[in-house]
Motif scaffolding. Structure first.
Motif, PDB file in Angstrom:
ATOM      1  N   ARG A   1       0.827  -1.214   0.000  1.00 26.58           N
ATOM      2  CA  ARG A   1       0.000   0.000   0.000  1.00 26.58           C
ATOM      3  C   ARG A   1       0.859   1.262   0.000  1.00 26.58           C
ATOM      4  NH1 ARG A   1      -5.281  -0.776   1.607  1.00 26.58           N
ATOM      5  NH2 ARG A   1      -5.482   1.242   0.561  1.00 26.58           N
ATOM      6  N   ALA A   2       2.138   1.091  -0.278  1.00 24.83           N
ATOM      7  CA  ALA A   2       3.056   2.241  -0.181  1.00 24.83           C
ATOM      8  C   ALA A   2       2.635   3.372  -1.122  1.00 24.83           C
ATOM      9  CB  ALA A   2       4.485   1.803  -0.472  1.00 24.83           C
ATOM     10  N   SER A   3       2.219   3.024  -2.335  1.00 28.27           N
ATOM     11  CA  SER A   3       1.811   4.080  -3.283  1.00 28.27           C
ATOM     12  C   SER A   3       0.589   4.827  -2.774  1.00 28.27           C
ATOM     13  CB  SER A   3       1.517   3.477  -4.662  1.00 28.27           C
ATOM     14  OG  SER A   3       2.719   3.057  -5.261  1.00 28.27           O
ATOM     15  N   ASP A   4      -0.385   4.088  -2.207  1.00 25.24           N
ATOM     16  CA  ASP A   4      -1.591   4.741  -1.660  1.00 25.24           C
ATOM     17  C   ASP A   4      -1.228   5.691  -0.517  1.00 25.24           C
ATOM     18  OD1 ASP A   4      -2.965   3.077  -3.373  1.00 25.24           O
ATOM     19  OD2 ASP A   4      -3.363   1.561  -1.832  1.00 25.24           O
ATOM     20  N   ALA A   5      -0.189   5.297   0.259  1.00 27.76           N
ATOM     21  CA  ALA A   5       0.193   6.096   1.432  1.00 27.76           C
ATOM     22  C   ALA A   5       0.822   7.422   1.042  1.00 27.76           C
ATOM     23  CB  ALA A   5       1.142   5.292   2.323  1.00 27.76           C
TER      24      ALA A   5
ATOM     25  N   THR B   1      15.709   2.703   1.073  1.00 26.40           N
ATOM     26  CA  THR B   1      16.206   1.355   0.754  1.00 26.40           C
ATOM     27  C   THR B   1      17.321   1.459  -0.281  1.00 26.40           C
ATOM     28  OG1 THR B   1      14.823   0.848  -1.170  1.00 26.40           O
ATOM     29  CG2 THR B   1      13.815   0.516   1.000  1.00 26.40           C
ATOM     30  N   SER B   2      17.956   0.336  -0.542  1.00 27.69           N
ATOM     31  CA  SER B   2      19.022   0.316  -1.553  1.00 27.69           C
ATOM     32  C   SER B   2      18.457   0.094  -2.957  1.00 27.69           C
ATOM     33  CB  SER B   2      20.012  -0.787  -1.200  1.00 27.69           C
ATOM     34  OG  SER B   2      19.305  -1.971  -0.895  1.00 27.69           O
ATOM     35  N   LEU B   3      17.140  -0.018  -3.079  1.00 22.76           N
ATOM     36  CA  LEU B   3      16.530  -0.230  -4.395  1.00 22.76           C
ATOM     37  C   LEU B   3      16.784   0.984  -5.284  1.00 22.76           C
ATOM     38  CD1 LEU B   3      13.131  -1.813  -3.289  1.00 22.76           C
ATOM     39  CD2 LEU B   3      15.063  -2.981  -4.359  1.00 22.76           C
ATOM     40  N   GLY B   4      17.171   0.728  -6.540  1.00 19.85           N
ATOM     41  CA  GLY B   4      17.446   1.823  -7.460  1.00 19.85           C
ATOM     42  C   GLY B   4      18.925   2.112  -7.602  1.00 19.85           C
TER      43      GLY B   4
ATOM     44  N   PRO C   1      14.913  -1.652  -9.428  1.00 23.78           N
ATOM     45  CA  PRO C   1      14.355  -0.332  -9.104  1.00 23.78           C
ATOM     46  C   PRO C   1      13.270  -0.421  -8.026  1.00 23.78           C
ATOM     47  CG  PRO C   1      13.423  -1.138 -11.149  1.00 23.78           C
ATOM     48  CD  PRO C   1      14.425  -2.168 -10.719  1.00 23.78           C
ATOM     49  N   LEU C   2      12.968   0.702  -7.407  1.00 26.99           N
ATOM     50  CA  LEU C   2      11.814   0.814  -6.515  1.00 26.99           C
ATOM     51  C   LEU C   2      10.663   1.307  -7.384  1.00 26.99           C
ATOM     52  CD1 LEU C   2      10.340   1.022  -3.791  1.00 26.99           C
ATOM     53  CD2 LEU C   2      11.417   3.263  -3.464  1.00 26.99           C
ATOM     54  N   ASN C   3       9.710   0.432  -7.616  1.00 30.26           N
ATOM     55  CA  ASN C   3       8.611   0.772  -8.526  1.00 30.26           C
ATOM     56  C   ASN C   3       7.379   1.186  -7.747  1.00 30.26           C
ATOM     57  OD1 ASN C   3       9.760   0.336 -11.101  1.00 30.26           O
ATOM     58  ND2 ASN C   3       9.654  -1.889 -10.745  1.00 30.26           N
TER      59      ASN C   3
ATOM     60  N   GLU D   1      10.553   8.781 -11.978  1.00 29.90           N
ATOM     61  CA  GLU D   1       9.098   8.606 -12.019  1.00 29.90           C
ATOM     62  C   GLU D   1       8.395   9.772 -11.309  1.00 29.90           C
ATOM     63  OE1 GLU D   1       7.490   6.510 -13.756  1.00 29.90           O
ATOM     64  OE2 GLU D   1       5.451   6.763 -12.953  1.00 29.90           O
ATOM     65  N   ALA D   2       8.971  10.204 -10.194  1.00 28.33           N
ATOM     66  CA  ALA D   2       8.391  11.350  -9.476  1.00 28.33           C
ATOM     67  C   ALA D   2       8.440  12.600 -10.358  1.00 28.33           C
ATOM     68  CB  ALA D   2       9.157  11.597  -8.172  1.00 28.33           C
ATOM     69  N   ALA D   3       9.557  12.811 -11.015  1.00 27.70           N
ATOM     70  CA  ALA D   3       9.697  13.989 -11.889  1.00 27.70           C
ATOM     71  C   ALA D   3       8.722  13.900 -13.057  1.00 27.70           C
ATOM     72  CB  ALA D   3      11.130  14.098 -12.387  1.00 27.70           C
TER      73      ALA D   3
END
Ligand code: ATR
Length: 278
Positions: free
Chosen positions: A181-185, A196-199, A205-207, A234-236
């Protein structure tokens, strides 16, 4: 140590070859014309305590501590800063005149100063924060956000138990969110950070989707290699303000440099270029 010997500092880790700290401090030393040295010290676990205790006798004023020793070094300290105690780890040691070891943690300071410098107007107080991850880096980020007045800190971690542990330790302003639910949060969060070390180069990647994110949210990553992680890209792409992680590395180094070499160093574009080129 004699008064005539130039001051020494360094970074202790295992392995140490990847560290950018020697380039960072080396840039400041030459920029300010300081007759001192900052060296990489790759020390194997079996030699760690003996080596640390020998450093003051060799003329070292202090050292940075990196992987895998940030937690274990705490047991060698004679004095611990409040923030290092709260995080349970140290990244900066200063050797006192009488031989004592002072342990501090400047990672959270680096995190906050990076956002202040590169996202003008940003404040931890402006709304809930979403922290992805619950490891050592997350602890430093969470403590810094709490100290800077964040009203709520949401933690999402693959292993939920670790996030629950942080809530137990850090208290009421912390809430735990399921990993899926991370995206919803992101809804309503004004600060969104990957710890995290993802990315990182060589890691998956952290998707996450940013569609729920507030338009004024600031998104940052503690990963700085590559500078623009897939998460930040992705944020940009969603028109959000982003801050890369290199500034955190630069700013966390400043308090140690000040302590060891007696000069308040500047964190600016020139330093960034020098560290990136290293
Ligand atoms: P550090 O001290 O650098 O934070 P750490 O304590 O090992 O290192 O923490 C690494 C963080 O990255 C953790 O939040 C970890 O999640 P888990 O607690 O579930 O292990 C997260 N992490 C690492 N690899 C991951 C992956 N492939 N997917 C999701 N999270 C990952």
């Amino acid at each position: 140590m004699t008064d005539a010997s130039p001051p020494l500092a360094g970074v202790v880790g295992w392995p140490i070859g990847h560290s950018r700290s020697p380039a960072l401090h080396g840039h400041w030393l030459s920029r300010y014309g300081i007759d001192g040295h900052y060296v990489p010290l790759g020390i194997a676990p079996a030699n760690f305590e003996t080596a640390i205790r020998a450093l003051p006798k060799l003329g070292f004023r202090g050292v940075n501590i990196t992987t895998p020793y940030k937690q274990t070094v705490m047991s060698l300290a004679d004095q611990i800063s409040d923030r290092a105690a709260l995080i349970g780890a140290a990244n900066t040691l200063s050797f006192r005149e009488g031989g004592g070891i002072y342990a501090d943690n400047t990672d959270g300071h680096g995190f906050i100063e990076n956002l202040r410098q590169n996202a003008p107007g940003w404040s931890a107080r402006s709304g809930p924060c979403l922290v992805i991850g619950a490891g050592g880096a997350a602890r430093a980020v969470i403590c810094a956000l709490m100290n800077a007045g964040a009203p709520e800190i949401r933690i999402a971690n693959r292993t939920r138990q670790r996030a629950d542990g942080l809530k137990d330790q850090y208290g009421a302003r912390v809430t735990v969110v399921d990993w899926n639910r991370a995206s919803d949060a992101m809804a309503g969060a004004m600060t969104i950070v990957n710890t995290t070390s993802l990315g990182m180069t060589g890691q998956p990647p952290l998707n996450l989707s940013f569609t729920a994110a507030h338009g004024d949210a600031v998104v940052t990553d503690i990963v700085y290699s590559p500078l623009i992680t897939p998460f930040l890209a992705e944020a940009a792409a969603n028109n959000l303000r982003t801050v890369d992680g290199l500034g955190m590395l630069l700013h966390q180094a400043a308090p140690g440099f000040r302590q060891w070499f007696g000069r308040d160093p500047e964190v600016d574009a020139e330093l960034r270029r020098a560290v990136q080129a290293a």
